[in-house]
Motif scaffolding. Structure first.
Motif, PDB file in Angstrom:
ATOM      1  N   LEU A 115      -6.809  54.053  53.027  1.00  0.00           N
ATOM      2  CA  LEU A 115      -8.261  54.255  53.069  1.00  0.00           C
ATOM      3  C   LEU A 115      -8.960  53.460  54.168  1.00  0.00           C
ATOM      4  CD1 LEU A 115      -9.002  54.269  49.234  1.00  0.00           C
ATOM      5  CD2 LEU A 115      -8.517  56.197  50.735  1.00  0.00           C
ATOM      6  N   GLU A 116      -8.243  52.547  54.811  1.00  0.00           N
ATOM      7  CA  GLU A 116      -8.800  51.783  55.935  1.00  0.00           C
ATOM      8  C   GLU A 116     -10.133  51.117  55.574  1.00  0.00           C
ATOM      9  OE1 GLU A 116      -7.353  51.021  58.694  1.00  0.00           O
ATOM     10  OE2 GLU A 116      -5.583  52.315  58.679  1.00  0.00           O
ATOM     11  N   SER A 117     -11.180  51.341  56.381  1.00  0.00           N
ATOM     12  CA  SER A 117     -12.445  50.637  56.192  1.00  0.00           C
ATOM     13  C   SER A 117     -13.119  50.966  54.864  1.00  0.00           C
ATOM     14  CB  SER A 117     -13.414  50.953  57.340  1.00  0.00           C
ATOM     15  OG  SER A 117     -12.980  50.351  58.537  1.00  0.00           O
ATOM     16  N   VAL A 118     -12.862  52.149  54.350  1.00  0.00           N
ATOM     17  CA  VAL A 118     -13.427  52.500  53.050  1.00  0.00           C
ATOM     18  C   VAL A 118     -12.945  51.513  51.993  1.00  0.00           C
ATOM     19  CG1 VAL A 118     -13.417  54.228  51.224  1.00  0.00           C
ATOM     20  CG2 VAL A 118     -13.718  54.935  53.599  1.00  0.00           C
ATOM     21  N   ALA A 119     -11.670  51.159  52.020  1.00  0.00           N
ATOM     22  CA  ALA A 119     -11.128  50.190  51.064  1.00  0.00           C
ATOM     23  C   ALA A 119     -11.626  48.783  51.363  1.00  0.00           C
ATOM     24  CB  ALA A 119      -9.607  50.228  51.086  1.00  0.00           C
ATOM     25  N   ARG A 120     -11.746  48.429  52.622  1.00  0.00           N
ATOM     26  CA  ARG A 120     -12.131  47.056  52.969  1.00  0.00           C
ATOM     27  C   ARG A 120     -13.554  46.725  52.541  1.00  0.00           C
ATOM     28  NH1 ARG A 120      -9.974  48.777  58.259  1.00  0.00           N
ATOM     29  NH2 ARG A 120      -7.718  48.511  58.152  1.00  0.00           N
ATOM     30  N   ARG A 121     -14.384  47.734  52.354  1.00  0.00           N
ATOM     31  CA  ARG A 121     -15.762  47.496  51.921  1.00  0.00           C
ATOM     32  C   ARG A 121     -15.880  47.386  50.406  1.00  0.00           C
ATOM     33  NH1 ARG A 121     -19.294  51.359  52.343  1.00  0.00           N
ATOM     34  NH2 ARG A 121     -21.124  50.033  52.627  1.00  0.00           N
ATOM     35  N   PHE A 178     -18.704  52.761  46.226  1.00  0.00           N
ATOM     36  CA  PHE A 178     -17.561  53.369  45.545  1.00  0.00           C
ATOM     37  C   PHE A 178     -17.446  54.857  45.838  1.00  0.00           C
ATOM     38  CE2 PHE A 178     -15.076  54.681  41.741  1.00  0.00           C
ATOM     39  CZ  PHE A 178     -14.007  53.833  41.937  1.00  0.00           C
ATOM     40  N   ASP A 179     -18.575  55.524  46.020  1.00  0.00           N
ATOM     41  CA  ASP A 179     -18.541  56.969  46.264  1.00  0.00           C
ATOM     42  C   ASP A 179     -17.929  57.339  47.611  1.00  0.00           C
ATOM     43  OD1 ASP A 179     -19.547  57.611  43.813  1.00  0.00           O
ATOM     44  OD2 ASP A 179     -21.585  58.023  44.485  1.00  0.00           O
ATOM     45  N   ASN A 180     -17.684  56.352  48.486  1.00  0.00           N
ATOM     46  CA  ASN A 180     -16.960  56.626  49.726  1.00  0.00           C
ATOM     47  C   ASN A 180     -15.470  56.843  49.490  1.00  0.00           C
ATOM     48  OD1 ASN A 180     -18.909  56.421  52.002  1.00  0.00           O
ATOM     49  ND2 ASN A 180     -19.278  54.401  51.129  1.00  0.00           N
ATOM     50  N   MET A 181     -15.001  56.429  48.320  1.00  0.00           N
ATOM     51  CA  MET A 181     -13.595  56.616  47.976  1.00  0.00           C
ATOM     52  C   MET A 181     -13.344  58.081  47.620  1.00  0.00           C
ATOM     53  SD  MET A 181     -11.989  53.462  47.686  1.00  0.00           S
ATOM     54  CE  MET A 181     -10.936  53.354  46.243  1.00  0.00           C
ATOM     55  N   PRO A 182     -12.124  58.549  47.792  1.00  0.00           N
ATOM     56  CA  PRO A 182     -11.798  59.903  47.328  1.00  0.00           C
ATOM     57  C   PRO A 182     -11.670  59.936  45.813  1.00  0.00           C
ATOM     58  CG  PRO A 182      -9.818  58.836  48.146  1.00  0.00           C
ATOM     59  CD  PRO A 182     -10.974  57.890  48.429  1.00  0.00           C
ATOM     60  N   ARG A 183     -11.797  61.129  45.244  1.00  0.00           N
ATOM     61  CA  ARG A 183     -11.550  61.337  43.816  1.00  0.00           C
ATOM     62  C   ARG A 183     -12.460  60.483  42.942  1.00  0.00           C
ATOM     63  NH1 ARG A 183      -6.981  60.912  46.685  1.00  0.00           N
ATOM     64  NH2 ARG A 183      -6.569  58.769  46.008  1.00  0.00           N
ATOM     65  N   THR A 184     -13.734  60.394  43.351  1.00  0.00           N
ATOM     66  CA  THR A 184     -14.741  59.658  42.589  1.00  0.00           C
ATOM     67  C   THR A 184     -15.846  60.621  42.165  1.00  0.00           C
ATOM     68  OG1 THR A 184     -15.894  59.052  44.636  1.00  0.00           O
ATOM     69  CG2 THR A 184     -14.298  57.478  43.776  1.00  0.00           C
ATOM     70  N   GLY A 185     -16.866  60.095  41.497  1.00  0.00           N
ATOM     71  CA  GLY A 185     -18.013  60.900  41.093  1.00  0.00           C
ATOM     72  C   GLY A 185     -17.826  61.509  39.718  1.00  0.00           C
ATOM     73  N   LEU A 186     -18.670  62.472  39.416  1.00  0.00           N
ATOM     74  CA  LEU A 186     -18.607  63.131  38.112  1.00  0.00           C
ATOM     75  C   LEU A 186     -17.303  63.913  37.973  1.00  0.00           C
ATOM     76  CD1 LEU A 186     -22.274  64.452  38.044  1.00  0.00           C
ATOM     77  CD2 LEU A 186     -21.337  62.590  36.627  1.00  0.00           C
ATOM     78  N   PRO A 187     -16.732  63.944  36.789  1.00  0.00           N
ATOM     79  CA  PRO A 187     -15.458  64.650  36.621  1.00  0.00           C
ATOM     80  C   PRO A 187     -15.647  66.162  36.591  1.00  0.00           C
ATOM     81  CG  PRO A 187     -16.213  63.847  34.509  1.00  0.00           C
ATOM     82  CD  PRO A 187     -17.187  63.308  35.523  1.00  0.00           C
ATOM     83  N   PRO A 188     -14.650  66.907  37.048  1.00  0.00           N
ATOM     84  CA  PRO A 188     -14.684  68.367  36.869  1.00  0.00           C
ATOM     85  C   PRO A 188     -14.529  68.714  35.393  1.00  0.00           C
ATOM     86  CG  PRO A 188     -12.963  67.680  38.446  1.00  0.00           C
ATOM     87  CD  PRO A 188     -13.431  66.461  37.733  1.00  0.00           C
ATOM     88  N   ALA A 189     -14.839  69.949  35.069  1.00  0.00           N
ATOM     89  CA  ALA A 189     -14.601  70.457  33.715  1.00  0.00           C
ATOM     90  C   ALA A 189     -13.264  71.203  33.707  1.00  0.00           C
ATOM     91  CB  ALA A 189     -15.732  71.382  33.286  1.00  0.00           C
ATOM     92  N   PHE A 190     -12.460  70.969  32.686  1.00  0.00           N
ATOM     93  CA  PHE A 190     -11.167  71.622  32.547  1.00  0.00           C
ATOM     94  C   PHE A 190     -11.145  72.424  31.254  1.00  0.00           C
ATOM     95  CE2 PHE A 190     -10.345  67.793  35.073  1.00  0.00           C
ATOM     96  CZ  PHE A 190      -9.720  68.340  36.180  1.00  0.00           C
ATOM     97  N   ASP A 191     -10.408  73.518  31.274  1.00  0.00           N
ATOM     98  CA  ASP A 191     -10.298  74.366  30.083  1.00  0.00           C
ATOM     99  C   ASP A 191      -9.343  73.799  29.046  1.00  0.00           C
ATOM    100  OD1 ASP A 191     -12.047  76.228  31.159  1.00  0.00           O
ATOM    101  OD2 ASP A 191     -10.439  77.358  32.134  1.00  0.00           O
ATOM    102  N   SER A 192      -8.411  72.968  29.504  1.00  0.00           N
ATOM    103  CA  SER A 192      -7.390  72.470  28.584  1.00  0.00           C
ATOM    104  C   SER A 192      -6.736  71.228  29.181  1.00  0.00           C
ATOM    105  CB  SER A 192      -6.315  73.531  28.343  1.00  0.00           C
ATOM    106  OG  SER A 192      -5.608  73.791  29.555  1.00  0.00           O
ATOM    107  N   TRP A 193      -5.992  70.524  28.330  1.00  0.00           N
ATOM    108  CA  TRP A 193      -5.216  69.385  28.799  1.00  0.00           C
ATOM    109  C   TRP A 193      -4.160  69.838  29.805  1.00  0.00           C
ATOM    110  CZ3 TRP A 193      -5.481  64.235  28.697  1.00  0.00           C
ATOM    111  CH2 TRP A 193      -4.333  63.492  28.994  1.00  0.00           C
ATOM    112  N   ASP A 194      -3.569  70.985  29.567  1.00  0.00           N
ATOM    113  CA  ASP A 194      -2.559  71.508  30.495  1.00  0.00           C
ATOM    114  C   ASP A 194      -3.163  71.760  31.871  1.00  0.00           C
ATOM    115  OD1 ASP A 194      -0.564  71.371  28.612  1.00  0.00           O
ATOM    116  OD2 ASP A 194      -0.671  73.495  28.057  1.00  0.00           O
ATOM    117  N   GLN A 195      -4.373  72.296  31.909  1.00  0.00           N
ATOM    118  CA  GLN A 195      -5.001  72.539  33.202  1.00  0.00           C
ATOM    119  C   GLN A 195      -5.278  71.217  33.927  1.00  0.00           C
ATOM    120  OE1 GLN A 195      -9.012  73.975  33.301  1.00  0.00           O
ATOM    121  NE2 GLN A 195      -8.813  74.842  35.363  1.00  0.00           N
TER     122      GLN A 195
END
Length: 369
Positions: A115-121, A178-195
């Protein structure tokens, strides 16, 4: 409802030099002493000036309070032996991220490399609350319902108005970092645990992430425990506010499961709309209200909280958390840590505001210990 409504709290603290009040790295001897007493309930964080604690599994907010008292007291005691003091705040008022050293650990080395500078901050601290939900399918079912309340939790927890010596104008600047990191923010909605598993598994199979602990949504199924983990909150300078917020999360989960038992559910709103409330909480804390999508108007946080407490009073009372949850009315009415920090900064002599805020945060950390 045939399950135990357990909670667990993780908190990240900053370490400051007692003389300069600036951030200071934790000596090896400090970490060794903490580990000797607290074992796996304490861990180093990404930066050497940070430390993380985690409670044991708690049944009630009273249990969580005693756990946090014990953990905070231990960190304070071992810090003092090295002329350090812990503060539970999401951003230090004046120290600069460029001046901080990293903890040598394979996981953190990988994070910095990827993540380079994103992580360093990442000079930020949060509070995570784990709420026990036994069934995997139910964790997925509750996520989009519980997401509605994430902005409310953020608004009540805001503790990071300053960054590198400047007032950012935000109540939670931590989230901007924190929002500069990947895979952050509000979670997606999933139909099932398998999905959910298939979706996360795509990144794992490709070697992009090693496991779901690298998914940092505001709310996620825990990678380690049978829980839903809220990650939206700024860390709380005052222990009692941590307990109150944890009680609210625990009560919300019980309320949603109670509705499920009656074949009911909380209405799910588009992430676009919830994100707007998230921004309002990040920007204003409790000062300017949140959108009530049902009534299609902006309402004061104090008013929304009163309504919410009425809705889940049955659940909070059953959990023994009603008095703790009710304490949040004080935050909604008087302001959060961000409000208090700004007041201390404004009252200090010119040029001494940052140091005054740190002294204030040290006092609040130790209040009630």
């Amino acid at each position: 409802m045939q399950q135990d409504f357990t909670i667990g709290i993780e908190e990240e603290y900053l370490l400051v030099d007692r003389d300069s009040l600036a951030l200071a790295p934790a000596p090896d001897a400090f970490m060794q002493a903490c580990r000797a007493e607290l074992q796996d309930q304490v861990a180093p964080e990404f930066l050497q000036c940070q430390i993380e604690i985690g409670t044991k599994v708690c049944t009630t907010t009273a249990d969580a309070r005693e756990e946090l008292k014990r953990l905070r007291a231990a960190i304070s005691r071992h810090s003092a032996a090295h002329n350090l003091a812990p503060i539970a705040v999401s951003c230090h008022p004046f120290s600069d991220w460029r001046d901080q050293a990293f903890t040598e650990k394979d996981r953190y080395d990988t994070l910095e490399r990827e993540l380079e500078s994103v992580a360093r901050r990442m000079l930020i601290c949060g509070m995570h609350v784990h709420a026990g939900v036994d069934a995997e399918a139910m964790r997925i079912d509750l996520m989009p319902q519980l997401s509605y309340f994430l902005p409310h939790l953020l608004a009540l927890s805001t503790s990071s108005p300053f960054w590198s010596g400047r007032d950012t104008g935000l109540a939670s600047y931590r989230l901007s970092v924190f929002d500069n990191m990947p895979r952050t923010g509000l979670p997606p909605a999933f139909d099932s645990w398998d999905q959910y598993q298939r979706t996360a598994g795509t990144l794992i199979d490709l070697g992009v992430i090693e496991d779901t602990s690298k998914i940092w949504w505001d709310l996620r199924p825990s990678d380690q425990y049978p829980t839903l983990e809220t990650r939206i909150c700024d860390v709380q300078p005052r222990l009692e506010d941590s307990v109150a917020l944890a009680g609210l999360v625990q009560s919300l989960v019980r309320m949603l499961l109670r509705l499920h038992g009656s074949n009911l559910r909380w209405r799910e709103y588009d992430r676009f709309l919830i994100a707007e409330n998230r921004w309002r909480a990040q920007r204003y804390g409790v000062a300017e209200g949140l959108i009530d999508f049902g009534e299609r108007r902006i309402r004061p946080v104090e008013e929304l909280l009163d309504e919410l407490i009425s809705l889940l009073a049955e659940d909070a009372e059953a959990l023994g958390a009603l008095d703790d949850v009710a304490r949040l009315r004080d935050l909604a009415r008087e302001g959060t840590s961000a409000t208090r920090q700004r007041a201390v900064f404004s009252a200090a002599p010119e040029g001494a505001g940052g140091e005054a805020v740190v002294r204030h945060l040290i006092e609040e950390f130790h209040d009630g210990l």
